[in-house]
Design an enzyme around this catalytic site. Structure first.
Site, PDB file in Angstrom:
ATOM      1  N   GLU A 120       0.883  -1.174   0.000  1.00 23.14           N
ATOM      2  CA  GLU A 120       0.000   0.000   0.000  1.00 23.14           C
ATOM      3  C   GLU A 120       0.914   1.216   0.000  1.00 23.14           C
ATOM      4  O   GLU A 120       1.519   1.531   1.029  1.00 23.14           O
ATOM      5  CB  GLU A 120      -0.870   0.019   1.254  1.00 23.14           C
ATOM      6  N   CYS A 162      -2.203   9.052   2.376  1.00 20.80           N
ATOM      7  CA  CYS A 162      -1.903   8.440   1.076  1.00 20.80           C
ATOM      8  C   CYS A 162      -3.050   8.697   0.115  1.00 20.80           C
ATOM      9  O   CYS A 162      -2.837   8.844  -1.085  1.00 20.80           O
ATOM     10  CB  CYS A 162      -1.619   6.952   1.232  1.00 20.80           C
TER      11      CYS A 162
HETATM   12  P1  NDP Z   1       8.927   4.717   4.358  1.00 17.74           P
HETATM   13  O1  NDP Z   1       8.321   4.101   3.188  1.00 17.74           O
HETATM   14  O2  NDP Z   1      10.393   4.907   4.345  1.00 17.74           O
HETATM   15  O3  NDP Z   1       8.585   3.879   5.682  1.00 17.74           O
HETATM   16  C1  NDP Z   1       7.439   3.088   5.863  1.00 17.74           C
HETATM   17  C2  NDP Z   1       7.775   1.944   6.815  1.00 17.74           C
HETATM   18  O4  NDP Z   1       8.782   1.115   6.260  1.00 17.74           O
HETATM   19  C3  NDP Z   1       8.332   2.409   8.151  1.00 17.74           C
HETATM   20  O5  NDP Z   1       7.894   1.542   9.168  1.00 17.74           O
HETATM   21  C4  NDP Z   1       9.817   2.273   7.945  1.00 17.74           C
HETATM   22  O6  NDP Z   1      10.526   2.158   9.130  1.00 17.74           O
HETATM   23  C5  NDP Z   1       9.877   0.981   7.171  1.00 17.74           C
HETATM   24  N1  NDP Z   1      11.108   0.795   6.409  1.00 17.74           N
HETATM   25  C6  NDP Z   1      12.022   1.704   6.025  1.00 17.74           C
HETATM   26  N2  NDP Z   1      13.006   1.103   5.295  1.00 17.74           N
HETATM   27  C7  NDP Z   1      12.683  -0.204   5.212  1.00 17.74           C
HETATM   28  C8  NDP Z   1      13.270  -1.338   4.578  1.00 17.74           C
HETATM   29  N3  NDP Z   1      14.392  -1.247   3.877  1.00 17.74           N
HETATM   30  N4  NDP Z   1      12.664  -2.529   4.699  1.00 17.74           N
HETATM   31  C9  NDP Z   1      11.512  -2.657   5.393  1.00 17.74           C
HETATM   32  N5  NDP Z   1      10.913  -1.616   6.014  1.00 17.74           N
HETATM   33  C10 NDP Z   1      11.477  -0.407   5.925  1.00 17.74           C
HETATM   34  O7  NDP Z   1       8.187   6.050   4.616  1.00 17.74           O
HETATM   35  P2  NDP Z   1       8.753   7.309   5.353  1.00 17.74           P
HETATM   36  O8  NDP Z   1       8.280   7.226   6.730  1.00 17.74           O
HETATM   37  O9  NDP Z   1      10.206   7.541   5.155  1.00 17.74           O
HETATM   38  O10 NDP Z   1       7.985   8.433   4.506  1.00 17.74           O
HETATM   39  C11 NDP Z   1       8.515   8.845   3.254  1.00 17.74           C
HETATM   40  C12 NDP Z   1       7.433   9.165   2.281  1.00 17.74           C
HETATM   41  O11 NDP Z   1       6.608   8.027   2.054  1.00 17.74           O
HETATM   42  C13 NDP Z   1       6.448  10.204   2.718  1.00 17.74           C
HETATM   43  O12 NDP Z   1       6.935  11.428   2.492  1.00 17.74           O
HETATM   44  C14 NDP Z   1       5.259   9.882   1.890  1.00 17.74           C
HETATM   45  O13 NDP Z   1       5.388  10.462   0.629  1.00 17.74           O
HETATM   46  C15 NDP Z   1       5.306   8.399   1.768  1.00 17.74           C
HETATM   47  N6  NDP Z   1       4.447   7.716   2.733  1.00 17.74           N
HETATM   48  C16 NDP Z   1       3.283   7.215   2.299  1.00 17.74           C
HETATM   49  C17 NDP Z   1       2.444   6.600   3.184  1.00 17.74           C
HETATM   50  C18 NDP Z   1       1.154   6.034   2.759  1.00 17.74           C
HETATM   51  O14 NDP Z   1       0.246   5.879   3.571  1.00 17.74           O
HETATM   52  N7  NDP Z   1       1.002   5.655   1.529  1.00 17.74           N
HETATM   53  C19 NDP Z   1       2.747   6.476   4.590  1.00 17.74           C
HETATM   54  C20 NDP Z   1       4.040   6.989   4.949  1.00 17.74           C
HETATM   55  C21 NDP Z   1       4.828   7.589   4.035  1.00 17.74           C
HETATM   56  P3  NDP Z   1      11.137   3.483   9.812  1.00 17.74           P
HETATM   57  O15 NDP Z   1      10.064   4.500   9.853  1.00 17.74           O
HETATM   58  O16 NDP Z   1      11.484   2.984  11.141  1.00 17.74           O
HETATM   59  O17 NDP Z   1      12.285   3.888   8.930  1.00 17.74           O
END
Ligand code: NDP
Length: 493
Positions: free
Chosen positions: A236, A270
């Site tokens: 997602e 999102c």
């Molecule tokens: P990420 O996609 O980086 O993080 C989402 C989740 O994945 C977090 O729990 C993160 O952990 C985890 N994660 C990070 N790196 C890895 C990896 N290599 N393998 C497995 N899991 C991992 O989102 P961000 O929080 O950095 O947000 C960045 C951008 O993503 C936002 O600016 C937005 O544009 C988008 N976003 C979209 C969302 C949606 O609902 N569609 C939700 C959140 C973000 P941790 O946070 O501990 O690094």
């Protein structure tokens, strides 16, 4: 001596106050939690739909009792208004209840017709849980979003290991604590905390499936990691959702709801509206209405604030760069400008006539900004709405043409004359296409997603014509050909 985990802090993005300190779980620790969940998965699956539903109902009820504590934690970890946090908890509770109640109806065994060739066989499809499902969640809706996977995976008979975002571990741990109070035994739902490396460790562990919510960039890493073990994934990801406003739209409601669609949760949704395509005949009126409403919106943390700060400070740079790009390419400001980005907060920014190749139109901004572009007709609006690498949600405002316009949109979810409402309806699948991901959470599709189909056949009685044996007779061959001819041979048009 047991090596102690390193830890990290969860900080209130509005006040800088400490919300809590949590361990950074190592790969070995993640593997150990998954192993415990694996052992618990057999008993959890054997508990059956009724037993699992009772536990899920208890959890939903306990969270209802604890709604204020949960909302307060979300409020402090994300900075969003307490009433938005409460709404989020309420919707999450609805999903837990829906998943538990409907799992037997959706996932119960199904008898299927066997066809004339195999008419003596009884054919059945069973839905089998994967064992352990790993859920990786985001920070923007730290309970609503992961519950869309956790509750449905649990109801389907999987145990779950949840890795929340490093920005929102406290609410995840609270969720786990509440579960423990109602859980029939240990290991059914566990939380591991940490950073991206902890999430990566979960994707490399022995889970049977991963459900990820977050950015497309990280989703690709997660999918690649899962591919090495052939672990299936649900992704997602983000979106660049469009709102299409036809000339017969109720402009008062369209302006009111689109503003919320775009700016609630500081635009960190999102399925948030990021682009509007409005019919030129009503464009000025729509712009005037939405700008007038947006002027009243005040971000902040205290009483009266309509939305909070950027939960992830690094996002402010992205928001600024998109605004600057829009202006550099000739876009105009209807409200706010580059200076609307304040310490931690972004005041509402509404732009118009932004070229379609600007990053403000092509990339996910995740801030309280909105681009309004004018179109000559709704076909043009549909073409522009579809001209994106994303495909998550959309909204259409039209009294007469809503259904027709909605049917032309290449995305997973569309609201007609409303915004966002599908997210709160348990029976509806949630998810997107293209860069917005694949697979579905919520609804029947969300339950099916956390199981795989197992086909089971058995002879109900023996017949003289058996085809799947080396002892097949010539008579059986002749009859086989005759039956197929009878069934399928027709004059070709
Ligand atoms: P990420 O996609 O980086 O993080 C989402 C989740 O994945 C977090 O729990 C993160 O952990 C985890 N994660 C990070 N790196 C890895 C990896 N290599 N393998 C497995 N899991 C991992 O989102 P961000 O929080 O950095 O947000 C960045 C951008 O993503 C936002 O600016 C937005 O544009 C988008 N976003 C979209 C969302 C949606 O609902 N569609 C939700 C959140 C973000 P941790 O946070 O501990 O690094």
């Amino acid at each position: 001596m047991v090596e102690r985990s390193k830890s990290f802090e969860s900080i209130n993005p509005a006040t800088g106050e400490l919300v809590g300190e949590f361990p950074i779980h190592s790969k070995a620790e993640v593997d150990a939690v998954v192993a415990t969940a694996q052992r618990a998965s057999y008993d959890w699956a054997n508990l059956g739909f009724r037993g699992r539903n009772l536990a899920l109902k208890d959890w939903a009820s306990l969270l209802t009792h604890e709604m204020e504590r949960a909302a307060d934690l979300i409020h402090r970890e994300t900075g969003k208004p307490i009433s938005d946090a409460r709404l989020e908890v309420a919707i999450a509770i609805e999903h837990i209840a829906w998943a538990g109640k409907y799992a037997p109806r959706i996932l119960g065994r199904q008898n299927r017709p066997s066809g004339l060739l195999m008419f003596n066989m009884a054919s059945q499809v069973q839905r089998v849980p994967f064992g352990v499902v790993g859920v990786i969640g985001p920070w923007n809706y730290p309970i609503f979003t992961p519950i869309g996977s956790i509750a449905y995976a649990l109801a389907a008979g999987n145990t779950v290991v949840f890795k929340p975002s490093e920005y929102t571990p406290a609410i995840a741990v609270f969720l786990e604590e509440c579960w423990r109070r109602v859980s029939p035994f240990h290991g059914i739902f566990s939380v591991v905390t940490g950073d991206g490396a902890t999430g990566a460790a979960l994707t490399e562990s022995a889970v049977g499936k991963i459900s990820f919510t977050g950015s497309t960039r990280t989703a690709k890493k997660v999918a690649a990691s899962c591919a090495t073990r052939m672990t299936p994934v649900v992704l997602e990801c983000g979106g660049k959702d469009a709102v299409l406003i036809d000339r017969d739209a109720d402009l008062e409601r369209a302006a009111e709801f689109t503003l919320w669609h775009a700016m609630s949760n500081a635009g960190q949704s999102c399925i948030g509206a990021e682009r509007v395509y409005v019919h030129r005949e009503v464009a000025d009126e729509f712009k005037n209405r939405i700008v007038a409403l947006a002027r009243e919106l005040k971000p902040g943390f205290g009483e009266g604030a309509k939305y909070g700060p950027a939960t992830m400070p690094a996002q402010l740079k992205v928001i600024k760069s998109h605004i600057e790009d829009a202006v550099a390419r000739g876009g105009t400001f209807l409200l706010g400008d580059q200076n609307s980005i304040k310490e931690g907060y972004v005041e509402p920014v509404i732009m118009a006539d932004v070229p379609e190749d600007s990053t403000a139109v092509t990339e996910e901004t995740f801030g309280p900004t909105l681009v309004i572009n004018t179109v000559s007709n709704m076909d043009e609006a549909v073409d522009l709405a579809n001209a994106t690498s994303f495909g998550l949600g959309a909204a259409v405002w039209s009294k007469k043409n809503g259904k027709r316009i909605a049917s032309l949109l290449q995305c997973g979810m569309v609201s007609i004359n409303s915004s966002f409402s599908f997210a709160a309806i348990g029976s509806l699948p949630f998810g997107g296409v293209r860069d917005s991901g694949y697979g579905r959470i919520h609804g029947a599709e969300g339950l099916l997603e956390f199981t795989y189909p197992r086909t089971v056949v058995r002879p109900r009685f023996r017949i003289p014509l058996e085809f799947t044996t080396f002892n097949r007779s010539e008579r059986a061959d002749r009859i086989l050909v005759r039956i197929v001819r009878l069934l399928h041979k027709r004059r070709i048009r």
